[in-house]
Design an enzyme around this catalytic site. Structure first.
Site, mmCIF file in Angstrom:
data_model
loop_
_atom_site.group_PDB
_atom_site.id
_atom_site.type_symbol
_atom_site.label_atom_id
_atom_site.label_comp_id
_atom_site.label_asym_id
_atom_site.label_seq_id
_atom_site.Cartn_x
_atom_site.Cartn_y
_atom_site.Cartn_z
ATOM 1 N N ASP A 54 11.802 2.541 44.983
ATOM 2 C CA ASP A 54 12.220 3.822 44.436
ATOM 3 C C ASP A 54 13.449 4.376 45.138
ATOM 4 O OD1 ASP A 54 10.071 4.138 42.544
ATOM 5 O OD2 ASP A 54 8.744 4.592 44.223
ATOM 6 N N ASP A 56 20.187 10.787 35.181
ATOM 7 C CA ASP A 56 19.548 11.152 36.443
ATOM 8 C C ASP A 56 20.217 12.346 37.116
ATOM 9 O OD1 ASP A 56 17.563 10.879 38.356
ATOM 10 O OD2 ASP A 56 18.747 9.531 39.603
ATOM 11 N N ASP A 108 13.382 10.585 31.788
ATOM 12 C CA ASP A 108 13.838 11.749 32.547
ATOM 13 C C ASP A 108 14.818 12.649 31.805
ATOM 14 O OD1 ASP A 108 12.396 10.468 34.499
ATOM 15 O OD2 ASP A 108 14.104 10.005 35.777
#
Length: 347
Positions: free
Chosen positions: A321, A133, A171
């Site tokens: 989230d 991330d 991601d």
């Protein structure tokens, strides 16, 4: 009543997550088009239909004891029967198991063994790449390349020869393409290629390398070289829209463009929260707990599109989230948001 509801929600969360630390491991992103992810707690949905809670004509496993299932039970006990019925829309559907911590083998073995016992297929997410991330909300991952390779070896050992769909590193490629300064692209792509190849050696495993979503890298041509360097030609396909909200039509159209550039790569699409499409309001955090969203198409392999292997619920509906729009920390269970998703669902 708000106090009673809060106490019920707290009791459910405590029963499932213990101290709650593990429930905030992985989730949430920041800029338009990026994704939020699961929390790595090991809980999935439970439901009343078919083996393992799955519909009889679908292959994916629904594990018992999910946050949604426990919430429905708590609400029934509190007399909130209508809300509990809505929560069943989440609890009865198969959802992915996220592996985010340093020792995946036992959890992978437990999940795939339970699925095999019910003649079902587990859906798993490998999410432990170094500099995960790009150091943001879901920061973490393996401390070194060598540790990551060992982690993937342990993950593969847990799979054995049992059936599983594995989504590799949400991601990781898009973050690198977007310019994450913490990552050396060649090193990351080599690690992803190792994961694709090692997991793909397991006879029952289908491997899908994450390729982001249409709102993050709008031109799919930018992904082609990085995906090839990451082993996509040896994977079973790519995963799109993980934890995001783009519609099936938008995502499949994007996927067809990407697939054409890659010589026919197949797709799986996350439909967990895309029933109303993306939030179109102002701001750059449209990915983060947007209001008015809905559950999407239930998981299925009957996609009606020869290029799409499956629609999956990779993000677990109802997990926050991040701390935006009144939400709890990333990955924490948020009953009111889960209820809205279910109430707005079209199926």
């Amino acid at each position: 009543m708000p106090l009673v509801r809060a106490l019920v929600a707290a009791a459910v969360l405590a029963a499932v997550c213990g101290t709650g630390a593990a429930c905030a491991t992985a989730a949430g992103h920041r800029t338009a088009g990026q994704t939020g992810t699961g929390d790595g707690t090991g809980h999935d949905a439970a439901g009343p239909t078919g083996r393992g809670g799955a519909p009889h004509d679908e292959p994916f496993f629904v594990a018992p004891g999910s946050l949604a299932a426990r919430q429905a039970t708590a609400w029934r006990a509190a007399g909130r029967t209508a809300d509990a019925h809505l929560m069943d829309r989440i609890a009865a559907r198969p959802q992915a198991e996220w592996l985010t911590g340093p020792h995946p083998e036992a959890a992978v073995r437990d999940r795939t063994t339970a699925a095999a016992r019910h003649r079902r297929t587990a859906v798993l997410v490998a999410y432990y790449i170094p500099q995960r991330d790009c150091g943001a909300h879901s920061a973490g991952g393996a401390p070194s390349a060598a540790a990551y390779r060992a982690w993937i070896d342990a993950f593969a050992a847990g799979l054995g020869d049992r059936d599983a769909y594995v989504v590799v590193e949400p991601d990781a490629v898009p973050h690198t393409v977007a310019g994450c300064a913490q990552v050396v692209p060649a090193e990351r792509y080599a690690l992803l290629a190792y994961a694709v190849d090692r997991l793909g050696r397991q006879s029952g495993t289908r491997v899908y390398l994450d390729a982001g979503n249409p709102g993050w890298i709008p031109d799919p041509a930018r992904l082609v070289g990085p995906l090839r360097s990451s082993g996509v030609t040896r994977a079973d396909g790519v995963a799109l829209n993980v934890s995001n909200f783009h519609t099936d039509r938008t995502t499949s159209s994007y996927g067809r463009r990407l697939s054409g550039l890659l010589g026919g790569t197949r797709l799986v699409i996350d439909t967990s929260r895309n029933g109303n499409g993306p939030h179109l309001g102002p701001g750059t955090d449209l990915w983060c707990n947007p209001p008015g969203r809905a559950l999407g198409r239930p998981p299925t392999r009957r996609t009606g599109d020869p290029l799409i292997d499956a629609y999956l619920w990779i993000k677990r509906p109802g997990e926050s989230d991040g701390t935006c729009r009144g939400g709890p920390a990333a990955g924490r269970w948020w009953p009111s948001y889960a209820l809205d998703l279910a109430a707005n669902a079209h199926d």
